[in-house]
Design a protein around this motif. Structure first.
Motif, PDB file in Angstrom:
ATOM      1  N   LEU A  24      32.396  35.730  42.370  1.00 46.55           N
ATOM      2  CA  LEU A  24      33.648  35.219  43.148  1.00 46.55           C
ATOM      3  C   LEU A  24      34.821  34.613  42.361  1.00 46.55           C
ATOM      4  O   LEU A  24      34.505  33.788  41.486  1.00 46.55           O
ATOM      5  CB  LEU A  24      33.373  34.595  44.652  1.00 46.55           C
ATOM      6  CG  LEU A  24      32.249  35.181  45.382  1.00 46.55           C
ATOM      7  CD1 LEU A  24      31.726  33.969  46.401  1.00 46.55           C
ATOM      8  CD2 LEU A  24      33.254  36.009  46.648  1.00 46.55           C
ATOM      9  N   LEU A  25      36.164  35.184  42.631  1.00 48.14           N
ATOM     10  CA  LEU A  25      37.211  34.482  42.067  1.00 48.14           C
ATOM     11  C   LEU A  25      38.269  34.061  43.234  1.00 48.14           C
ATOM     12  O   LEU A  25      38.465  35.101  43.845  1.00 48.14           O
ATOM     13  CB  LEU A  25      37.883  35.554  40.884  1.00 48.14           C
ATOM     14  CG  LEU A  25      38.746  34.645  40.179  1.00 48.14           C
ATOM     15  CD1 LEU A  25      38.354  33.661  39.143  1.00 48.14           C
ATOM     16  CD2 LEU A  25      39.391  35.917  39.195  1.00 48.14           C
ATOM     17  N   ILE A  26      38.959  32.999  43.071  1.00 53.20           N
ATOM     18  CA  ILE A  26      39.974  32.657  43.802  1.00 53.20           C
ATOM     19  C   ILE A  26      41.178  32.543  42.825  1.00 53.20           C
ATOM     20  O   ILE A  26      41.026  32.408  41.628  1.00 53.20           O
ATOM     21  CB  ILE A  26      39.690  31.246  44.622  1.00 53.20           C
ATOM     22  CG1 ILE A  26      39.177  30.199  43.742  1.00 53.20           C
ATOM     23  CG2 ILE A  26      38.448  31.600  45.725  1.00 53.20           C
ATOM     24  CD1 ILE A  26      39.037  28.793  44.320  1.00 53.20           C
ATOM     25  N   GLY A  27      42.297  32.338  43.471  1.00 51.15           N
ATOM     26  CA  GLY A  27      43.483  31.962  42.599  1.00 51.15           C
ATOM     27  C   GLY A  27      43.959  33.333  41.909  1.00 51.15           C
ATOM     28  O   GLY A  27      44.683  33.227  41.038  1.00 51.15           O
ATOM     29  N   THR A  28      43.603  34.547  42.626  1.00 49.97           N
ATOM     30  CA  THR A  28      43.842  35.858  41.921  1.00 49.97           C
ATOM     31  C   THR A  28      45.582  36.014  42.064  1.00 49.97           C
ATOM     32  O   THR A  28      46.207  35.616  43.171  1.00 49.97           O
ATOM     33  CB  THR A  28      43.174  36.838  42.344  1.00 49.97           C
ATOM     34  OG1 THR A  28      43.294  37.155  43.880  1.00 49.97           O
ATOM     35  CG2 THR A  28      42.059  36.659  41.931  1.00 49.97           C
ATOM     36  N   GLN A  29      46.193  36.790  41.204  1.00 48.82           N
ATOM     37  CA  GLN A  29      47.519  36.961  41.267  1.00 48.82           C
ATOM     38  C   GLN A  29      47.823  38.472  41.490  1.00 48.82           C
ATOM     39  O   GLN A  29      47.109  39.121  41.173  1.00 48.82           O
ATOM     40  CB  GLN A  29      48.258  36.465  39.960  1.00 48.82           C
ATOM     41  CG  GLN A  29      48.134  34.857  39.736  1.00 48.82           C
ATOM     42  CD  GLN A  29      48.687  34.130  40.554  1.00 48.82           C
ATOM     43  OE1 GLN A  29      49.727  34.523  41.139  1.00 48.82           O
ATOM     44  NE2 GLN A  29      47.984  33.151  41.145  1.00 48.82           N
ATOM     45  N   PRO A  30      48.873  38.695  42.122  1.00 44.77           N
ATOM     46  CA  PRO A  30      49.225  40.301  42.451  1.00 44.77           C
ATOM     47  C   PRO A  30      49.435  40.918  41.178  1.00 44.77           C
ATOM     48  O   PRO A  30      50.050  40.267  40.116  1.00 44.77           O
ATOM     49  CB  PRO A  30      50.606  40.228  43.384  1.00 44.77           C
ATOM     50  CG  PRO A  30      51.055  38.920  43.228  1.00 44.77           C
ATOM     51  CD  PRO A  30      50.032  37.970  42.816  1.00 44.77           C
ATOM     52  N   LEU A  31      48.900  42.286  40.926  1.00 45.36           N
ATOM     53  CA  LEU A  31      49.246  42.993  40.002  1.00 45.36           C
ATOM     54  C   LEU A  31      48.552  42.800  38.512  1.00 45.36           C
ATOM     55  O   LEU A  31      48.711  43.295  37.359  1.00 45.36           O
ATOM     56  CB  LEU A  31      50.641  43.428  39.738  1.00 45.36           C
ATOM     57  CG  LEU A  31      51.446  43.831  40.774  1.00 45.36           C
ATOM     58  CD1 LEU A  31      53.001  44.222  40.304  1.00 45.36           C
ATOM     59  CD2 LEU A  31      50.741  45.150  41.267  1.00 45.36           C
ATOM     60  N   GLN A  32      47.939  41.462  38.277  1.00 44.60           N
ATOM     61  CA  GLN A  32      47.143  41.129  37.496  1.00 44.60           C
ATOM     62  C   GLN A  32      45.775  41.893  37.274  1.00 44.60           C
ATOM     63  O   GLN A  32      45.103  41.956  38.247  1.00 44.60           O
ATOM     64  CB  GLN A  32      46.635  39.525  37.510  1.00 44.60           C
ATOM     65  CG  GLN A  32      46.100  38.844  36.365  1.00 44.60           C
ATOM     66  CD  GLN A  32      46.834  38.945  35.063  1.00 44.60           C
ATOM     67  OE1 GLN A  32      46.657  40.140  34.219  1.00 44.60           O
ATOM     68  NE2 GLN A  32      47.584  38.343  34.618  1.00 44.60           N
ATOM     69  N   GLU A  33      45.273  42.036  36.050  1.00 43.92           N
ATOM     70  CA  GLU A  33      44.104  42.691  36.054  1.00 43.92           C
ATOM     71  C   GLU A  33      42.660  41.810  35.974  1.00 43.92           C
ATOM     72  O   GLU A  33      42.774  40.757  35.224  1.00 43.92           O
ATOM     73  CB  GLU A  33      43.945  43.490  34.492  1.00 43.92           C
ATOM     74  CG  GLU A  33      44.961  44.694  34.358  1.00 43.92           C
ATOM     75  CD  GLU A  33      44.685  45.859  35.172  1.00 43.92           C
ATOM     76  OE1 GLU A  33      43.222  45.995  35.418  1.00 43.92           O
ATOM     77  OE2 GLU A  33      45.489  46.688  35.802  1.00 43.92           O
ATOM     78  N   TYR A  34      41.900  42.223  36.629  1.00 42.26           N
ATOM     79  CA  TYR A  34      40.658  41.622  36.702  1.00 42.26           C
ATOM     80  C   TYR A  34      39.324  42.266  36.533  1.00 42.26           C
ATOM     81  O   TYR A  34      39.277  43.342  36.834  1.00 42.26           O
ATOM     82  CB  TYR A  34      40.447  40.791  38.072  1.00 42.26           C
ATOM     83  CG  TYR A  34      41.522  39.746  38.391  1.00 42.26           C
ATOM     84  CD1 TYR A  34      41.642  38.545  37.904  1.00 42.26           C
ATOM     85  CD2 TYR A  34      42.781  40.179  39.190  1.00 42.26           C
ATOM     86  CE1 TYR A  34      42.400  37.572  38.339  1.00 42.26           C
ATOM     87  CE2 TYR A  34      43.777  39.100  39.449  1.00 42.26           C
ATOM     88  CZ  TYR A  34      43.596  37.877  38.884  1.00 42.26           C
ATOM     89  OH  TYR A  34      44.648  36.961  39.216  1.00 42.26           O
TER      90      TYR A  34
END
Length: 311
Positions: A271-281
């Motif tokens: 799980l990942l929190i703090g994601t940003q729009p249009l950023q690649e994960y």
């Protein structure tokens, strides 16, 4: 491993492929398509569903549970006909990968990416007694990305809103697992992570299931094997303050969130929190290459199977 808290953003994702982002800026008018819905038994079915997964996990894939869901074998995914699409798949509880049967509790809805959230749905379907759903002849799709959501809004709020996004084009049949997240599971994960009273769903989280497609699948509803030892990355860089993994010993269980873990375990999940729009994960493990996903906003958990290959 998890630690800090940070904000979220809008959602875009590619499931194992590179998808153009221009679809998000295209206006459209959605129209509902014809939907084939298979209704099943009432009740949450978790005991029988767990037996179905256990049957699927036997070496020969044989066996059946009391509900007759032998090894969770997929039903047919019919051609869409005309200019529409067919969307079919299995509704699965993300905690233990048990099937989520029908009976009016969980609904799967389909949206154009440009219409989500807040826009009209293209269609909806409910799972049958073995968690299988089929929506045939769905029209109004703008080729590109299709959003699937699962929820039980108005039916007791046993489940939190969940979304999955997959590539789709007219005239195609799309097979996808539609995951659900129980509210009690979300609370248990969040308490173990030490989120300070917030939940993953409140904050918005990206739940990634890494699968090695170069390995024969262990289970008929997956196209690869869960990959252990994968670290979630943002733009190719690990995020040790915002990522969380599990200590479960089995490939289908996600019950024991372990803040001390720094990479995926036997279930290939994190799980990942703090994601940003249009950023690649994506995921990082020596000798492996995985697909990527994009950022997610608050109020929903996005669950994505990310396929890749490992040497």
């Amino acid at each position: 491993m998890g630690g800090g808290l940070s904000g979220g953003g809008m959602v875009v994702v590619a499931r194992g492929v590179a998808c153009a982002l221009a679809v998000w800026s295209v206006a459209c008018d959605a129209t509902a398509g014809d939907v084939l819905t298979a209704l099943g038994d009432a009740g949450d079915g978790r005991a029988d569903a767990r037996a179905a997964v256990d049957a699927a996990a036997t070496p020969d894939g044989g066996g059946a549970d009391a509900g007759g869901c032998a090894a969770m074998v997929d039903g047919p995914c019919p051609a869409p006909g005309g200019v529409g699409i067919t969307v079919c798949g299995r509704v699965l509880d993300v905690e233990d990968t048990s099937i989520v049967p029908g009976g009016g509790t969980v609904t799967v809805r389909f949206f154009n990416a440009v219409d989500f959230p807040g826009g009209p749905s293209l269609a909806e379907a409910t799972p049958d007694a073995c968690g299988w759903f089929v929506a045939q002849g769905v029209t109004g799709l703008i080729p590109g990305l299709l959003v699937l959501t699962t929820d039980d809004a108005g039916a007791g709020d046993v489940y939190e809103p969940v979304l999955t996004i997959v590539p789709a084009s007219t005239g195609s049949a799309v097979r996808v697992n539609a995951y659900t997240l129980r509210a009690d599971t979300d609370r248990a994960w969040s308490a173990a992570a030490g989120l300070g009273g917030a939940t993953f769903s409140d904050m918005g989280a990206l739940a990634l299931i890494f699968l090695d497609a170069s390995q024969p699948p262990l289970f008929p509803f997956l196209s690869g094997r869960p990959a252990a030892g994968v670290t979630i990355t943002e733009g190719g860089t690990p995020q040790p303050g915002d990522d969380y993994y599990f200590a479960d010993g089995g490939p289908l269980s996600r019950s024991v969130l372990s803040p001390a873990a720094g990479a995926t375990g036997a279930n290939g999940s994190g799980l990942l929190i703090g994601t940003q729009p249009l950023q690649e994960y994506g995921g990082q493990r020596a000798g492996c290459t995985f697909g990527t996903a994009k950022g997610v906003g608050p109020g929903v958990v996005q669950i994505q199977e990310l396929y890749g290959t490992c040497n």
